[in-house]
Design a protein around this motif. Structure first.
Motif, PDB file in Angstrom:
ATOM      1  N   LEU A 209      -9.549   4.440  -8.152  1.00 35.66           N
ATOM      2  CA  LEU A 209      -8.870   3.516  -7.249  1.00 35.66           C
ATOM      3  C   LEU A 209      -8.880   2.104  -7.822  1.00 35.66           C
ATOM      4  O   LEU A 209      -7.882   1.385  -7.768  1.00 35.66           O
ATOM      5  N   ASP A 213      -5.801  -0.414  -8.869  1.00 37.73           N
ATOM      6  CA  ASP A 213      -5.684  -1.734  -8.242  1.00 37.73           C
ATOM      7  C   ASP A 213      -5.633  -2.831  -9.301  1.00 37.73           C
ATOM      8  O   ASP A 213      -4.773  -3.708  -9.259  1.00 37.73           O
ATOM      9  N   ASN A 214      -6.568  -2.806 -10.234  1.00 39.31           N
ATOM     10  CA  ASN A 214      -6.651  -3.876 -11.228  1.00 39.31           C
ATOM     11  C   ASN A 214      -7.311  -3.322 -12.489  1.00 39.31           C
ATOM     12  O   ASN A 214      -8.522  -3.316 -12.620  1.00 39.31           O
ATOM     13  N   GLY A 279      -4.185   2.268  -6.567  1.00 33.57           N
ATOM     14  CA  GLY A 279      -5.217   1.469  -5.929  1.00 33.57           C
ATOM     15  C   GLY A 279      -5.363   1.641  -4.440  1.00 33.57           C
ATOM     16  O   GLY A 279      -6.189   0.987  -3.826  1.00 33.57           O
ATOM     17  N   ARG A 280      -4.585   2.494  -3.840  1.00 29.90           N
ATOM     18  CA  ARG A 280      -4.620   2.550  -2.390  1.00 29.90           C
ATOM     19  C   ARG A 280      -4.208   3.927  -1.897  1.00 29.90           C
ATOM     20  O   ARG A 280      -3.262   4.500  -2.416  1.00 29.90           O
TER      21      ARG A 280
ATOM     22  N   ALA B 343     -10.872  -6.191  -7.718  1.00 30.60           N
ATOM     23  CA  ALA B 343      -9.752  -5.342  -7.333  1.00 30.60           C
ATOM     24  C   ALA B 343      -9.481  -5.695  -5.879  1.00 30.60           C
ATOM     25  O   ALA B 343     -10.225  -5.289  -4.992  1.00 30.60           O
ATOM     26  N   GLY B 345      -7.505  -4.972  -3.507  1.00 31.37           N
ATOM     27  CA  GLY B 345      -7.230  -4.014  -2.446  1.00 31.37           C
ATOM     28  C   GLY B 345      -8.424  -3.124  -2.119  1.00 31.37           C
ATOM     29  O   GLY B 345      -8.338  -2.287  -1.232  1.00 31.37           O
ATOM     30  N   GLN B 346      -9.518  -3.279  -2.864  1.00 38.81           N
ATOM     31  CA  GLN B 346     -10.681  -2.440  -2.611  1.00 38.81           C
ATOM     32  C   GLN B 346     -11.683  -3.194  -1.738  1.00 38.81           C
ATOM     33  O   GLN B 346     -11.611  -4.410  -1.592  1.00 38.81           O
ATOM     34  N   ASN B 351     -16.049  -3.207  -4.721  1.00 35.65           N
ATOM     35  CA  ASN B 351     -16.028  -4.231  -5.762  1.00 35.65           C
ATOM     36  C   ASN B 351     -17.434  -4.549  -6.243  1.00 35.65           C
ATOM     37  O   ASN B 351     -17.678  -4.678  -7.439  1.00 35.65           O
ATOM     38  N   GLU B 388     -11.488  -5.344   2.851  1.00 34.01           N
ATOM     39  CA  GLU B 388     -10.864  -5.571   1.546  1.00 34.01           C
ATOM     40  C   GLU B 388     -11.122  -7.010   1.115  1.00 34.01           C
ATOM     41  O   GLU B 388     -11.014  -7.928   1.918  1.00 34.01           O
ATOM     42  N   ARG B 390      -9.391  -8.935  -0.527  1.00 27.77           N
ATOM     43  CA  ARG B 390      -8.219  -9.821  -0.521  1.00 27.77           C
ATOM     44  C   ARG B 390      -8.259 -10.769   0.689  1.00 27.77           C
ATOM     45  O   ARG B 390      -7.711 -11.847   0.649  1.00 27.77           O
TER      46      ARG B 390
END
Lengths: 344, 495
Positions: A209, A213-214, A279-280, B343, B345-346, B351, B388, B390
């Motif tokens: 994931l 995402d990155n 990522g999701r 990341a 969205g995580q 993270n 998340e 973000r």
């Protein structure tokens, strides 16, 4: 800006979390599935019988398994267009090499696993190390694999594996309490779903994931990005192979078996709230979406919509499932861009 | 009558004023220097002039007209062009195609390449540039030539005012002379230049008048002749050092050398030799592009050194990947949280655990338990471990980044602009944390563009210039000394 609530390790009550979850695309699919199932039972009450329903679920198992494989690839930020080609190749392989000799089942299955490993590895390496976009790389391997399959069979159905092998896709356990009849394919499916759920909770799944995402951040965190993604492609190839084994049972041997499966799988995965680009998304949502699609198509059948409409319906679903969140996303992003510039 | 007047211009982001009440007049045909430390508000002012940001209050007048931009194209139309530090050129298109992108000259409805090339060539002729062909591919040009294409592009809008952000940042010395020539040609035609640069020598070479910004406030505007470099540096810096920074305990122990580089280098930096001891915070200063980030990336294995030797805890090692660096106990908190640190969205927890999962998956269970207490100790403000990242503020995101690296139990912490974009409260919390970590025996190497921060935190300060270490300064060095070493200017203060 966020509200400044102190970090707590407590989770919110289960009901609240489920309620929130249902409002995300990945959660809403379960609601949609429920609605479609109610519709299906209304039009075809015989499916309300647990045994009949299990047979129906068993028939959809190959598609669901393919969606499961596609999930791993999409969540890591790539896409796999080689699934149908692998299915056809494996079906032909099984049909011709096993033949009527049951003792060949094990070696041929091992050979099929090897083929899956090779194609998955190839897809992964081409995409990650050679930096060919996965869209192109997997399209290429798909063409090569199906080209060889067509050459080997001359394009016509050929070969027929021994019945004991076909039982996996065709047979089941009789006289099970409540259900009456449980097809082997549903058991295979259930096992794979559980494995997938476990895998996604393991470091591998979480990192997959994160890669989607990155990828840059994941590389700097010390992960091997190419190997993570390549493993996703290998899982996807294995999923195709298992789907092929199930398909041999009731669909027979033909170089066109499994055609279009990958697009249904991609549609399903996207519909399940898994974001293209990675990522999701939750693996169970992807499975539920694949099942919802199959229910929808059966429902359309019962209503009397011709099956030739299927691709068009599927296309509309892709466009809506992909377009609506994207619209929302770009709107939100342009807002944050405006208010969130660095103050340098 | 000034060419451009800026009147009581103010702008803030998230309630933090970046520019307050700025008044500047640009006279016709002058080169007006704009100087200030990083974060003083120069870039924001330029972006307001370019129509990228709208000011919160105040006004801009071009001659008699009052300008209100809501979009960059309006700034162009009004005659104000901006040459940004990063080039906005398409490398595969021709010079002329780049200059007239989106407004190609047409003949009977069709784009005319011939006309476009003629117009572009005429622009270069007027600048006295003979070395650039309008039909050349931009990617084939040198950096200096690309810079000239940017200027030609700015000029092609019939600009009356051109603002330039660090136009020489990417140029070699002999190329700078070419730029000087072009700027003089422009001013002789009555074009006004707003010139932003960190290189004070250029400011004095080129500018007629100089405005100094500091913390978003205009300190002064003076004729260049009235100033000397020393005085200018003092105007840019001159702020009392606050007690904002966590000071080292008097009995803090600096331990053994944990990291040492001998003549390390790669394509970006060269001949870097330094030692880092456990328990100390070493600061690294330098202008933008001096190679500070590259030194950290070399140590952390994301852009490995190709020359020299690296020793970790006395053993010679080759760090060729981030993974290797992490195994050796090196943590690299990167400059750009969003692009390389998280990341988005995580979840917070995902993270925080990412490095442990990637490098030592066996320890995830233990790390998960520690992660939760660590995030609490860091006083993270978040709804919970499932949120998340973000949705967190910059300071809280930085705490998650810190947590993810601290969970690997590193010996060496490389911090690249650790306080960029986070608010004052979070900054101070980070300073305290850095001190605590140093006291616990971590070795910290910190890069920062904020000199007060370096001075306040570092036990000693290394200064980089053009990819090389040029000075090692003691803890209590003043900003002028650092700036002098970083820009290679003798300000008269003993360095």
């Amino acid at each position: 800006m966020t509200t400044t609530t102190r970090f707590t390790t407590e989770r919110r009550p289960l009901l609240a979390r489920v309620g929130r979850g249902l409002r995300t695309p990945g959660g809403a699919i379960f609601v949609l599935l429920a609605i479609l199932l109610v519709g299906l039972f209304l039009y075809n009450p015989s499916l309300g019988d647990p045994g009949q329903f299990m047979r129906f679920l068993g028939r959809t198992a190959p598609i669901l398994i393919v969606a499961l494989g596609q999930y791993f690839v999409i969540v890591s930020g790539e896409i796999d267009l080689s699934m149908a080609a692998i299915i056809a190749a494996q079906v032909v392989l099984a049909g011709n090499l096993i033949g009527q000799d049951a003792s060949r089942i094990l070696p041929v299955v091992l050979l099929m696993a090897l083929l899956a490993l090779v194609v998955g590895l190839l897809n992964g390496v081409l995409t990650t190390l050679f930096r060919v976009p996965s869209f192109i790389a997997t399209l290429g391997t798909a063409l090569v694999v199906s080209g060889i399959t067509f050459y080997a069979t001359g394009g016509a159905p050929s070969g027929n594996p021994v019945d004991s092998f076909r039982e996996i896709g065709r047979g089941g356990i009789d006289k099970v309490p409540v259900f009456g009849f449980v097809p082997y394919s549903t058991i295979v499916l259930a096992v794979l779903v559980v494995l997938a759920l476990v895998l996604m909770r393991r470091p591998f799944g979480r990192m997959l994931l994160a890669v989607g995402d990155n990828a840059r951040m994941t590389a700097l965190a010390g992960a091997s990005v190419w190997w993570l993604r390549t493993r996703a492609f290998i899982l996807s190839a294995f999923a195709s192979t298992i789907a092929a084994i199930v398909l041999v049972g009731y669909a027979g041997v033909s170089p066109v078996v499994g055609q279009g499966y990958q697009f249904i799988a991609i549609t399903a995965v996207i519909l399940g709230g898994v974001v293209l680009g990675g990522g999701r998304g939750w693996v169970l949502s992807a499975i539920a979406a694949a099942f919802a699609l199959e229910v929808l198509f059966s429902l359309l059948d019962f209503i009397g919509v011709q099956s030739t409409w299927r691709p068009a319906v599927q296309g509309v679903i892709i466009l809506v499932a992909l377009g609506v969140p994207l619209l929302r996303f770009t709107r939100r992003r342009s807002q944050t861009l405006r208010s969130n510039r660095p103050n340098k | 009558m000034p060419a451009l007047s800026i009147r009581s211009l103010s702008k803030s982001f998230f309630g933090y004023p970046v520019l307050s009440d700025i008044d500047i007049d640009l006279e016709v045909g002058e080169v007006h220097g704009l100087v200030g430390e990083n974060g003083a508000g120069k870039s924001t002012l330029m972006k307001i002039l370019a129509g990228v940001y709208a000011p919160d209050s105040g006004s801009i007048h071009l001659g008699e007209t009052d300008l209100r931009f809501t979009h960059p194209t309006q700034a162009h139309a009004a005659g104000i062009s901006t040459v940004f530090q990063e080039f906005n050129l398409l490398p595969d298109r021709s010079v002329a195609q780049n200059i007239y992108l989106g407004r190609e000259p047409r003949v009977r409805g069709f784009v005319s390449s011939a006309l476009m090339n003629r117009n572009a060539q005429a622009l270069f002729d007027s600048l006295g540039v003979t070395t650039i062909s309008a039909s050349a591919r931009v990617g084939d040009l040198s950096v200096a030539q690309q810079q000239i294409v940017e200027i030609a592009k700015a000029l092609s809008y019939d600009a009356r005012v051109i603002s330039m952000d660090e136009p020489t940042a990417a140029l070699a010395d002999h190329e700078v002379a070419l730029l000087y020539g072009i700027i003089r040609t422009l001013t002789s035609r009555g074009v006004t230049i707003l010139y932003v640069s960190h290189r004070l020598r250029e400011i004095f070479d080129l500018c007629d008048r100089i405005s100094v910004l500091k913390d978003g406030v205009l300190v002064t505007t003076r004729a260049a002749a009235e100033l000397d470099e020393q005085e200018l540096v003092r105007l840019m810096v001159g702020r009392p050092l606050s007690t904002f920074f966590a000071t080292a305990d008097a009995d803090a122990v600096v331990g053994d050398v944990v990291l040492s580089l001998q003549s390390a280098g790669n394509a970006w930096v060269d001949d870097i030799s330094l030692e880092l001891r456990s328990g100390e915070i070493v600061g690294m200063a330098g202008l933008q592009g001096a190679g500070r980030t590259e030194v950290l990336e070399g140590i952390a294995g994301s852009a490995p050194f190709t020359r020299g030797t690296v020793e970790v805890a006395g053993k010679t090692v080759r760090i060729r990947s981030p993974r290797r660096a992490i195994q050796l106990g090196i943590a690299h908190i990167t400059e750009d949280r969003k692009a390389t640190g998280l990341a988005l969205g995580q979840s917070v927890l995902d993270n925080a655990l990412s490095v442990v999962r990637a490098t030592t998956p066996r320890r995830v269970g233990a790390a998960r338990r520690r992660a939760l207490t660590m995030l609490q100790d860091l006083e993270l403000s978040a709804r919970g471990p499932d949120q998340e990242v973000r949705y967190l503020s910059g300071g809280n995101q930085q705490k998650v980044v810190l947590a993810k690296w601290l969970l690997t139990e590193p010996r060496v912490l490389l911090l690249d602009e650790p306080t960029r974009g986070i608010d004052v409260g979070a900054k101070q919390a980070l300073y305290v944390l850095m001190r605590t970590l140093a006291a616990a025996g971590h070795a910290i190497l910190m890069v920062s563009s904020e000199l007060p921060e370096l001075i306040g935190m570092a036990d000693r300060i290394l200064v980089l210039r053009d990819g090389r270490l040029v000075a090692e300064l003691p803890a209590a060095s003043d900003e002028e000394t650092i700036l002098a070493a970083a820009s290679g200017i003798d300000t008269g203060v003993a360095a």
